[in-house]
Design an enzyme around this catalytic site. Structure first.
Site: not given
Length: 989
Positions: A18-19, A22-23, A38, A89, A131
């Site tokens: 995502g912005g 990477e995860v 992350k 999770v 956020d």
């Protein structure tokens, strides 16, 4: 190039991007657990000031420990790559969940309440999320919500925010005007965020309001073709009514959402606690409506509710509300927010007769339901029989069957059945026994109806619950009756029949569930927390009786005497989970960790049989005793106390966990709450005293202790802490009195242990050795080999520190012959490492890691200390210091005590880093209460003296040497460490 590892994390698979970057799913090779990694993208970390701000906030966020907040393990940097390691999770984001089946309104409220609970915890720590959006909310399969990415929004804020006086510049920096390019976060920004103004916790409330709106409407309230359009809508327009997009939205729910979305921050909810409270109240109202719906035909429910609404606000049934997540439709029905006509019960009756001409009995029933609804919602509301603030005392059952198997057994079963309810507040057996003592009665006297009534009057208890069992042929009749504790008037009554002796427990459970409803508990709560009593305990009356007898001994403080009863219980019923759990606790309290682990594992395998409350109990023991994962244990305890706010146990056990990791203020706070709920519980009172001792607040500790000892003079923990306080004040008379008390109670090993520890602090190693060896023989004669092994390993540790390695190695060897349990393996490994036996120490360390891969204490504290001792011995002081860096967060806690600061200080001395060494030894001297009977305290004076020599401060060095010699004035003169100190002192005297 594919990423395979970073730092001590092994990459398993890529989860997404995502912005932020990477995860990945990864494995922590040190602790053997799965984590989410992350990897922050380079463009977000180029600005050093912004990165520094983010690291500071992420570090603060990592201290958050809450069941609804994702735990941050580490913020790291390696090879030019910044990363964050968090708990992994397994679940769905709320975004993905919204794509699936519609959320019913109760699910919406539950999710929102958990989010608000997480935000409340963060805001209390002065952390604003900034956020909140569906992508940052995870839902586990069991319904637990996790809020992600606390602290990360700081990284995405433009650097211009603090540099530009142009208040529109931040907005322009966030906005791209290309058609079709929309940043997802922009839909959830508050008006003040969009304008680039300073934000406070109320910006999270706005974002939560957007999420609430979207969960029900299936769309966000502010949309546009570009980000600019979205931001203009947020700042200029009002959100469309929810009724435009969803069927039958309750007006009260829409009011909550719209209040969260008020553009002026002063008109919005001011704290998350306010919206959390409103959501909870609304959820309870929906539960009531669901109960009402089950009581009357569906076509009549909405009419009853609409004519008896809460102060003129229309609501709908939970069945109607359950579909309030659909999209726009021409057939959508709107919910009136106006004030409906309120009909009196008489007018309603007449109207029903005219319109339907149904039988009078049916109308009367409907009228009664209408009156019940008025009683719940209107100004004429009548309180239920009991509230969750009221306390109930359980009296002993009256058994007229002549069968002794029912004596104590049915009361125990009823306590389990009622105890699983979060609504009912049952007076603990500890408080009952305490009340009996105050009344001049024996603590184990039967609590008859008359005695129960007297206890209620003395302690202001609202209600008492009596029970009886009688026999009619082969059948049994069980009667339960709740009475007013002051005037003996009946509050509620239930009678059930069992066809046979084997059906008694099942019938008792059914009767108790019906009684819970009559006492005021909601049906939804009863259904959620209603494990059958014969399953939550046992189907065997004999096993339950043995368990009850074990509990009687446990409450009286005779924990070892409880063991035979608990063992009989599991012999009679091998599936009796709580009996295994109680055995585990008894053995753990006696430091028999192997047996504690064995029985906890068995209880955990059976946890699906027990009630929700007992599942919390067993799970916490599993993570504490078997896995050793302190963070997971804390998460369980926090969820437990939220579910059962009147239960003192999770508060007490949280206090212990916080004390273990050195968070003594938090520990005291939890102790106070445990004591508030159960004022006379000796364990909680003892833990509170310990907390004050650890913080050097001796006067407060002594005051609490004296008050408790005057009421309960024969309580084991009180005499233990009394001895510690007396030692700190050199009160020889009190020390002798406490030792004599232990001897009088036939706990010779305890008195010998205290005397041995005292001699160790004074440097009297030979005397301490005599006491310890005598205690070892006592323990061996009692077949308590693990306890004996622990004493031997303790001798080994002290011998190594004092420089008597011959005795240290011998004691380590004797310890390992007696037992290879975790505690003595750890002690033996450290002693061998400190004495230069690196090969043996490493072999034991490898065994420990293999057997306990996730143990927090082992991996985060003890293994680093063992390896640091090896490196110190090899002369690699820099490596030792590096190894001990990870232990610093546990310094002075119950796990590490003085051990890691002392080792660190020794390493700095070897490195000839005087100031750094002095800081470590001073840390010990400033916190003596952390371990009053530790021999490392006097040795810290010696360490400080040596550090002062390195700094050229002869005066300070001389004083510190003298302080050390004063504490060791009666020490064994042939101890190597003392002989070295005397030679050093001679050079500067």
């Amino acid at each position: 190039m594919e990423l395979k590892s970073i730092s001590h994390y092994r990459i398993l698979e890529k989860l997404g991007a995502g912005g932020m970057g990477e995860v990945y799913l990864a494995e922590d090779t040190r602790l053997g657990r799965k984590v989410a990694l992350k990897m922050l993208s380079a463009e977000l970390t180029q600005n050093k000031d912004r990165l520094h701000r983010f690291e500071q906030e992420a570090s603060t966020a990592s201290s958050l420990n809450h069941p609804n907040i994702l735990t941050i393990y580490e913020v790291g940097h390696e090879g030019g790559q910044n990363f964050i390691a968090t708990e992994f999770v397994d679940g769905l984001t709320l975004r993905k969940r919204l794509v699936g089946p519609r959320l019913d309104i109760l699910e919406v409220v539950d999710i929102a309440a958990q989010i608000s609970s997480a935000l409340e915890e963060a805001h209390a720590a002065r952390i604003i999320h900034r956020d909140i959006k569906p992508e940052n909310i995870m839902i586990r399969p069991n319904g637990i919500v996790k809020v992600l990415d606390f602290g990360l929004a700081k990284l995405t804020e433009p650097a211009s925010r603090e540099l530009s006086a142009d208040t529109e510049a931040p907005t322009r920096a966030l906005v791209h005007t290309d058609a079709g390019v929309v940043m997802g976060t922009s839909h959830y920004m508050s008006p003040e965020q969009a304008r680039g103004k300073a934000v406070d916790p109320r910006t999270d409330i706005w974002s939560l309001g957007i999420v609430l709106y979207e969960m029900v409407a299936g769309r966000v309230p502010f949309e546009g073709e570009t980000v600019t359009d979205v931001i203009l809508a947020i700042t200029k327009t009002e959100p469309p009514p929810l009724a435009r997009y969803a069927t039958g939205v309750p007006a009260e729910f829409e009011w909550i959402v719209m209040k969260a979305l008020r553009k002026d921050v002063d008109d919005r909810y001011q704290t998350v606690r306010e919206i959390h409270s409103d959501l909870n109240k609304f959820g309870k109202r929906l539960e009531f409506e669901a109960e009402l719906e089950r009581s009357v035909p569906p076509d009549r429910v909405s009419h009853i509710i609409s004519t008896t609404g809460n102060q003129g606000v229309s609501t709908i049934s939970s069945r109607q509300a359950g579909t309030a997540t659909g999209g726009s439709s021409a057939a959508t029905s709107h919910v009136s927010a106006g004030v409906p006509t309120r009909a009196s019960s008489a007018e309603y009756l007449v109207t029903e007769i005219k319109r339907h001409k149904i039988r009078a009995a049916t109308i009367a029933a409907v009228v009664l339901l209408g009156v019940a609804s008025l009683a719940y919602f209107g100004y004429l509301r009548k309180a239920p029989a009991l509230t969750d603030k009221d306390t109930i005392l359980l009296a002993d059952f009256v058994n007229t069957t002549g069968d002794p198997v029912f004596d104590g057994t049915l009361k125990q079963a009823l306590a389990v059945q009622l105890g699983q309810s979060p609504f009912l507040n049952i007076l603990s057996e500890e408080r009952v026994r305490e009340a009996l003592r105050f009344m001049g009665r024996s603590a184990d006297e039967r609590v008859t109806r008359d005695i129960a009534r007297e206890i209620c009057e003395r302690q202001g208890i609202k209600a008492l619950l009596t029970g009886s069992i009688s026999q009619l042929g082969s059948h049994y009749v069980i009667t339960l009756e709740a009475l007013n504790g002051r005037n003996d008037e009946a509050i509620a009554r239930e009678q059930v029949e069992a066809e046979s002796k084997e059906q008694v427990l099942k019938s008792l459970g059914l009767g108790a569930a019906k009684l819970r409803e009559k006492l005021g508990e909601s049906l939804s709560s009863i259904q959620k927390f209603d494990a059958p009593v014969e399953q939550a305990t046992t189907s065997s009356l004999d096993a339950l009786k043995a368990f009850s007898q074990g509990n009687d001994q446990f409450r009286l403080g005779n924990q070892l005497e409880a063991i035979p009863f608990y063992k009989r219980a599991v012999d009679l019923d091998p599936t009796f989970a709580m009996a295994y759990a109680r055995l585990a606790v008894v053995y753990s309290n006696d430091a028999q960790t192997e047996l504690a682990t064995q029985f906890t594992q068995k209880a955990f395998e059976l946890k699906d049989r027990v009630s929700e409350r007992e599942r919390f109990y067993i799970s916490e023991k599993y993570y504490s005793y078997v896995v050793g994962d302190i963070n997971e244990a804390i998460n369980v305890l926090k969820a437990w106390k939220q579910t059962y706010p009147n239960d003192f146990v999770p508060h007490n056990n949280l206090a212990v966990q916080y004390s273990n990791i050195g968070q003594y203020e938090e520990s005291i706070q939890e102790c106070r709450e445990a004591v508030r709920i159960s004022p006379n519980n000796a364990t909680s009172q003892g833990n509170l005293v310990e907390g004050f001792i650890r913080l050097n607040r001796y006067d407060e500790a002594r005051q609490i202790l004296d008050g408790n000892m005057s009421k309960n003079p024969d309580t084991f923990p009180y005499h233990y802490y009394s001895y510690q306080l007396a030692f700190l004040r050199a009160d020889q008379a009190t020390m002798k009195r406490d030792v004599d008390w232990f001897k009088s109670k036939q706990t010779e090993d305890e008195s010998l242990g205290l005397e041995s520890s005292t001699a160790m602090v004074a440097g009297q190693f030979r005397k301490a050795l005599e006491y310890s060896k005598s205690a070892v023989e006592v323990l061996k004669s009692q077949d308590r080999k693990e306890n004996a092994a622990q004493l031997e390993s303790n001798i080994a540790i002290i011998g190594a520190i004092f420089g008597n390695c011959q005795e240290a190695k011998s004691s380590a060897a004797r310890s390992l012959v007696l037992s290879r349990a975790k505690v003595n393996l750890t002690g033996a490994a450290f002693a061998l490492a400190a004495c230069g036996e690196a090969g043996q120490a490493q072999a034991i360390a490898d065994e420990l890691l293999r057997r306990y891969p996730k143990e927090t204490a082992l991996n985060a504290v003890f293994l680093p200390m063992i390896h640091a001792a090896m490196e110190n011995n090899r002369g690699n002081s820099a490596q030792a210091i590096q190894l001990l860096q990870s232990t610093s967060r546990y310094d002075l806690g119950g796990l590490a005590g003085f051990g890691s600061p002392y080792l660190r200080g020794q390493a700095f001395l070897r490195q000839r880093s005087g100031p750094e060494a002095a800081a470590q030894f001073q840390k010990i001297l400033d916190h003596r209460g952390v371990d009053p009977l530790s021999p490392l305290y006097p040795l810290a004076h010696l360490g400080l003296a040596r550090a002062a020599v390195l700094q050229g401060d002869t005066a300070k060095a001389r004083k510190s040497y003298q302080d050390f010699f004063a504490l060791w004035k009666d020490a064994d003169q042939d101890l190597p460490i003392l002989k070295d100190a005397m030679q050093e002192y001679e050079k500067i005297k």
